[in-house]
Write a protein that holds these residues in place. Structure first.
Motif, PDB file in Angstrom:
ATOM      1  N   SER A   1     -55.063  18.439 -13.143  1.00  0.00           N
ATOM      2  CA  SER A   1     -54.096  17.508 -12.569  1.00  0.00           C
ATOM      3  C   SER A   1     -53.532  18.009 -11.247  1.00  0.00           C
ATOM      4  CB  SER A   1     -52.957  17.256 -13.562  1.00  0.00           C
ATOM      5  OG  SER A   1     -52.348  18.494 -13.938  1.00  0.00           O
TER       6      SER A   1
ATOM      7  N   SER B   1     -55.845  16.909  -8.438  1.00  0.00           N
ATOM      8  CA  SER B   1     -55.710  15.480  -8.130  1.00  0.00           C
ATOM      9  C   SER B   1     -54.412  15.226  -7.379  1.00  0.00           C
ATOM     10  CB  SER B   1     -55.748  14.660  -9.423  1.00  0.00           C
ATOM     11  OG  SER B   1     -54.653  14.983 -10.274  1.00  0.00           O
ATOM     12  N   HIS B   2     -53.360  15.952  -7.720  1.00  0.00           N
ATOM     13  CA  HIS B   2     -52.094  15.862  -6.999  1.00  0.00           C
ATOM     14  C   HIS B   2     -52.276  16.305  -5.549  1.00  0.00           C
ATOM     15  CE1 HIS B   2     -47.787  16.049  -6.270  1.00  0.00           C
ATOM     16  NE2 HIS B   2     -47.881  17.329  -5.937  1.00  0.00           N
TER      17      HIS B   2
ATOM     18  N   THR C   1     -54.317  13.582  -3.609  1.00  0.00           N
ATOM     19  CA  THR C   1     -53.505  12.398  -3.347  1.00  0.00           C
ATOM     20  C   THR C   1     -52.620  12.588  -2.120  1.00  0.00           C
ATOM     21  OG1 THR C   1     -53.479  11.917  -5.724  1.00  0.00           O
ATOM     22  CG2 THR C   1     -51.844  10.789  -4.357  1.00  0.00           C
TER      23      THR C   1
ATOM     24  N   VAL D   1     -58.045  14.571 -15.045  1.00  0.00           N
ATOM     25  CA  VAL D   1     -58.678  13.341 -14.586  1.00  0.00           C
ATOM     26  C   VAL D   1     -60.183  13.544 -14.580  1.00  0.00           C
ATOM     27  CG1 VAL D   1     -56.694  12.655 -13.208  1.00  0.00           C
ATOM     28  CG2 VAL D   1     -58.501  14.036 -12.161  1.00  0.00           C
TER      29      VAL D   1
ATOM     30  N   TRP E   1     -62.835   9.598 -11.063  1.00  0.00           N
ATOM     31  CA  TRP E   1     -61.601   9.333 -10.304  1.00  0.00           C
ATOM     32  C   TRP E   1     -61.681   9.988  -8.936  1.00  0.00           C
ATOM     33  CZ3 TRP E   1     -58.128  12.471  -7.901  1.00  0.00           C
ATOM     34  CH2 TRP E   1     -56.903  11.911  -7.499  1.00  0.00           C
ATOM     35  N   LEU E   2     -62.209  11.211  -8.899  1.00  0.00           N
ATOM     36  CA  LEU E   2     -62.284  11.941  -7.638  1.00  0.00           C
ATOM     37  C   LEU E   2     -63.273  11.293  -6.674  1.00  0.00           C
ATOM     38  CD1 LEU E   2     -61.362  14.508  -6.092  1.00  0.00           C
ATOM     39  CD2 LEU E   2     -63.321  15.685  -7.104  1.00  0.00           C
TER      40      LEU E   2
ATOM     41  N   SER F   1     -62.112   8.609  -3.493  1.00  0.00           N
ATOM     42  CA  SER F   1     -62.233   9.262  -2.186  1.00  0.00           C
ATOM     43  C   SER F   1     -62.386   8.287  -1.034  1.00  0.00           C
ATOM     44  CB  SER F   1     -63.410  10.243  -2.215  1.00  0.00           C
ATOM     45  OG  SER F   1     -63.148  11.285  -3.135  1.00  0.00           O
TER      46      SER F   1
END
Length: 778
Positions: free
Chosen positions: A559, A562-563, A566, A526, A530-531, A535
């Motif tokens: 990934s 990011s997992h 989340t 990502v 996105w981060l 946020s």
């Protein structure tokens, strides 16, 4: 310094040596590199069944093969030609392959654009390189040639490992057989009964060779942990005494039978080939053992130096072997049919008391004879692991002065168990010799093929003709020996094929799984947007400290992180995405080891660090490594504004840095507790370490206020503690995959679960480690 000259300068800085150092390394190389080659007279002629020899004249013809094979293969091919293709002082199959990866662009290892471009800077930019030849363009264009070269390199590596299994069993078993023959000669002194003597000889055959050989093998492999340097000092005097002893008796037999010198003429070889048949062709599979250990000369190059290995061979090992084989052949030809053991080297030692001394000396020499292949196996496993072609194993660098000297504990015990199994399973010197001969000649053929490509692609002049000539000349000789070895396929040589297939399966599966995991990471990464954009919506909080995110990719956010975000919306106030990149070179200079860049805007405080290393580089210690990363990032912050402004915004633009920056001042304190932030429970954990604190240098007009503020934030985050994020993969096979893919993925998953932990080489405390599980659908 010009980047194109960096590797060259570091090479000469490491390998520059005086004659005094050459003498010291030559002495040590005798106990490590040449122990194998020096002890081949124990089994080259000794593994021949005298019943297969038709006449003494045929022994002369076989000696002619021995003389010219020793002259052409180890002396001409290796010492004078192959040694010119060393990879910055490193040798072996993967050294040749790494050269091809850089020169012909045939590498299949996971890499990135920035690292590839920087490699071009080190080796010479495309504008500086000469026009590509047709061969280079053809090899680089077709993907099938890439896979073929990789499989060839893996095959050569497997054969060297197999050689490290069979050679200890063969050399030690040959020496213990000499012990059995020596003890059996004492039987007539204790009894006059023929039946009693036969019973004693039968007892010795049953209980002496194999048990004693097993005990010696266990002792040999237990010595490996002391390192090449110490072992070389211990073993070198044994090899010197052995060479003097065997060459002395060889000269003694030559004086009594000087007609053997006529066999040096190549006409004896042509005479043998003219009347060759299936029986006589099988004899060449025994003769090829006279050059067993030649491949180790090149594979062990990194343990010493090119000049020391070459000088030792030319002035001591080669003439000693010629004298020994000539004397042994002379005695063999004159006493053919006198006994079943006449072909053994011990029989050519005619003095009865000296035969017992020879027996003891051969036991020690057999230990040394196995050392070269064991150290070569360590070297090749280290190279394969660094280039993502072997499961993770622990590698210990045993010398601070010679960086190529390594010890691999896991491989050491694996070699010991397999060598003992071969010895106990076969209990036949001829069968073990047949397998060893096949491994030796196949490994040499692989080197010949790769070296012919090196000549065509790397050497500056247009030497395509020389490349073909090299392949045809040396390849035809080795093909002749290969055909003779395959005639003994059912008599032991089959075992080499089985073991090679097992090791090839392990290496190919690991390489395939590594490639597929890398491709999955690239496809599912990502962006930093996105981060940062997500946020606020997730309510992500920034906690004090530094978070090291270990990832294989060099662009984007992995990934697994990011997992993690989340499911647990919190990460540290300063993030460092850390990637380890193995490059197809032996060493990376310290001043070019780190690539530092920024991800996103300054207020994100996210950095990327790529640590580049060669297949011979030393594994870092956790304390030193963490300090070096912090120091390098501090140096990046101070140097950032001097570079293109795109460095601030564009990912992939990085600065090459070393480990000796002066942006931060390290202060080494006593042993103290460092706080490690556990962001899941928001509780501090502590671990003991050698505390290194960083301070900012005194204010100077050259330092911008914003730079100083960012450095202060870096120091503050370091004081708050560190955490390490690692992705823990679970591979899942995609539905509809073919059987081969299913097998490779299952094999990789099994190896991944049963080998050592992450290869970073950092002793990360459990309190600071966060593993994030991810399912990879391959």
């Amino acid at each position: 310094m010009d980047p194109s000259q960096s590797l060259v300068s570091i090479h000469y800085a490491i390998k520059k040596e005086t004659w005094r150092r050459t003498v010291v390394l030559s002495f040590q190389s005798l106990g490590v590199v040449y122990g194998r080659l020096s002890t081949t007279p124990l089994y080259a002629f000794g593994s021949i069944d005298p019943c297969h020899i038709k006449s003494g004249q045929q022994i002369y013809e076989l000696f002619s093969f021995v003389f010219w094979t020793l002259t052409i293969i180890p002396l001409l091919k290796y010492a004078f030609i192959v040694f010119k293709a060393d990879d910055n002082g490193e040798g072996g199959t993967f050294a040749l392959y790494s050269l091809l990866c850089r020169r012909a662009n045939v590498g299949l290892l996971p890499s990135d654009t920035s690292a590839t471009e920087l490699m071009h800077l080190e080796e010479g930019t495309p504008s500086k390189m000469k026009a590509e030849s047709r061969a280079r363009r053809a090899i680089g264009r077709y993907k099938s040639s890439h896979y073929l070269l990789l499989l060839l390199a893996l095959l050569g590596s497997c054969l060297i490992i197999c050689d490290g299994i069979f050679t200890p069993a063969l050399s030690v078993y040959s020496a213990t057989s000499n012990l059995r023959r020596s003890l059996s000669k004492f039987a007539p002194r204790f009894t006059s009964s023929e039946n009693a003597r036969q019973s004693v000889d039968k007892y010795l055959k049953r209980f002496i060779p194999v048990p004693v050989a097993c005990a010696i093998l266990v002792c040999l492999f237990m010595l490996q942990r002391y390192g090449t340097n110490r072992i070389g000092v211990i073993f070198a005097p044994i090899v010197i005494v052995w060479l003097v002893f065997t060459s002395g008796f060889g000269l003694y037999n030559i004086i009594h039978h000087p007609q053997i010198l006529w066999a040096i003429s190549p006409t004896y070889m042509f005479r043998f080939i003219k009347k060759i048949d299936m029986t006589s062709l099988k004899l060449l599979s025994n003769i090829v053992l006279c050059i067993a250990g030649s491949e180790a000369m090149f594979a062990d190059l990194g343990h010493f130096s090119k000049r020391s290995i070459k000088v030792t061979f030319i002035f001591l090992v080669y003439p000693s072997l010629v004298l020994c084989y000539a004397g042994q052949a002379a005695f063999f030809s004159q006493h053919l049919g006198s006994s079943d053991d006449v072909a053994h080297l011990s029989e050519s030692v005619t003095h009865r008391h000296l035969q017992h001394i020879f027996t003891i000396l051969s036991l020690f020499a057999s230990l040394v004879g196995s050392q070269a292949t064991i150290t070569a196996s360590f070297s090749i496993i280290n190279q394969c692991q660094a280039l993502a072609c072997f499961p993770r194993v622990k590698v210990i660098h045993t010398s601070d002065k010679v960086r190529g000297q390594v010890y691999v504990p896991d491989a050491n015990w694996m070699l010991m168990i397999l060598s003992l199994s071969i010895l106990i399973g076969f209990r036949d010197i001829s069968a073990i010799a047949n397998a060893t001969g096949l491994a030796v000649i196949c490994g040499m053929l692989v080197t010949t093929c790769l070296m012919s490509l090196i000549i065509a692609l790397q050497w500056e002049k247009n030497v395509a003709f020389l490349s073909v000539l090299f392949l045809l000349f040396f390849g035809s000789i080795e093909a002749l020996y290969l055909s003779s070895c395959f005639l003994n396929f059912t008599k032991g040589a089959w075992c080499i094929v089985v073991l090679s297939l097992i090791f090839m399966t392990i290496m190919v599966s690991w390489h395939y799984g590594t490639i597929k995991k890398y491709e999955f990471d690239v496809e599912n990464r990502v962006t930093v947007d996105w981060l940062t954009d997500l946020s606020p919506g997730l309510g992500v909080s920034r906690v004090p400290g530094i978070g090291f995110i270990h990832t294989n990719i060099v662009t984007g956010i992995p990934s697994f992180f990011s997992h993690f975000i989340t499911n647990l919306p919190a990460f540290h106030q300063l993030l460092i995405l850390l990637s380890f990149k193995s490059l197809p070179v032996a060493y990376i200079p310290k001043n070019e080891r780190y690539l530092i860049g920024r991800i996103g805007h300054k207020e994100y405080k996210i950095y990327r660090c790529i640590v580049r290393y060669g297949y011979r580089d030393h594994v870092r210690d956790v304390n030193d490594f963490e300090d070096q990363i912090i120091s390098s990032i501090g140096e990046f912050i101070t140097r950032e504004e001097r570079h293109d402004e795109l460095l601030i915004m564009q990912e992939g633009r990085m600065i090459i840095l070393g480990t000796n920056g002066n942006a931060l001042v390290p202060i080494v304190g006593g042993e103290s507790c460092q706080q490690v932030t556990d962001i899941e429970n928001q509780n501090p954990n502590y671990r003991k370490r050698k505390k290194v604190r960083f301070l900012l240098p005194e204010s100077s007009p050259q330092m911008n206020s914003s730079v100083r503020k960012e450095l202060e934030e870096l120091v503050e985050a370091r004081e708050s503690g560190t955490a390490y994020f690692l992705g823990h993969s679970h591979l899942k096979i995609r539905k509809g995959s073919n059987l081969l893919k299913q097998f490779l993925v299952m094999a990789y998953d099994f190896l991944d679960r049963n080998c050592r932990e992450t290869p970073i080489g950092l002793d990360i405390p459990h309190a600071a480690l966060l593993e994030v599980g991810m399912v990879y659908t391959i």
